[in-house]
Design an enzyme around this catalytic site. Structure first.
Site: not given
Length: 211
Positions: A33, A179
């Site tokens: 993400d 991430h």
């Protein structure tokens, strides 16, 4: 032990909220993400390419505008690109109209790269309000959540992150949340991916049926 939220998500059909992927071939599903990031995404892509691993990237619209070459590289190298809203502001205080604007604006930015109208969607911080779930159900769209949170955003060193993930690794079918807006995912996976692959684990992009 599963959180209350995880227990509730497990009750929803995969066609609405995908929490896990198929377990075939001992598969895991790496997802990243908050990118694309000009400093951290390219080294992560280098690492995935080195090991022949495909993953899914849930991208922020205003970063897509700034770093389109990184998005194109993801597509060229066989990764899945998904929608992580335009601004990455919390969806919690937003009206449904504002949320849908964030989603549609990012879908439009992704379309030239994928030739798709809609893309797999993961709201910022995984916020799945009932109104958004109902809208997606009515429009036969699905959201992507996760079953394994790496917690790579926490304030801990790389060695501690590696030890924790090694001690409690993702299981077959897990959708792994990481991430690519920091160095931590790449640092951890540079150590753990060779170990996991040597153990016979497979890594894929999340399956999608989005139009």
């Amino acid at each position: 032990m599963k959180s209350r939220k995880q227990q509730l998500l497990d009750l929803l059909p995969d066609s609405l909220v995908m929490v896990r992927g198929p377990r075939r071939d001992d598969a895991r599903y790496l997802t990243f993400d908050d990118g694309p990031d000009p400093q951290h995404t390219a080294p992560l892509l280098d690492l995935l390419a080195k090991h022949g691993v495909k993953a899914s990237f849930f991208l922020v619209g205003n970063k897509i505008e700034q770093y389109p070459e990184l998005v194109q590289r993801m597509v060229d190298e066989g990764h899945l690109i998904g929608n992580h809203s335009y601004s990455h502001y919390s969806f919690r205080p937003m009206s449904l109209k504002k949320k849908l604007y964030e989603i549609s604006r990012t879908d439009a930015l992704l379309r030239p790269f994928s030739q798709r109208t809609h893309h797999p969607m993961r709201p910022p911080r995984g916020d799945l309000a009932p109104s958004l779930l109902l809208y997606f159900a009515a429009h036969r769209r699905s959201l992507v959540h996760w079953s394994y949170d790496s917690l790579d955003f926490q304030d801990e060193g790389e060695d501690a992150l590696i030890r924790r993930l090694r001690h409690s690794p993702p299981q077959a079918g897990d959708i792994v949340l990481m991430h690519d807006d920091s160095h931590k995912a790449t640092a951890a996976l540079s150590v753990l991916l060779p170990e996991w692959l040597a153990q016979g684990h497979q890594f894929h992009a999340v399956p999608t049926v989005q139009p």
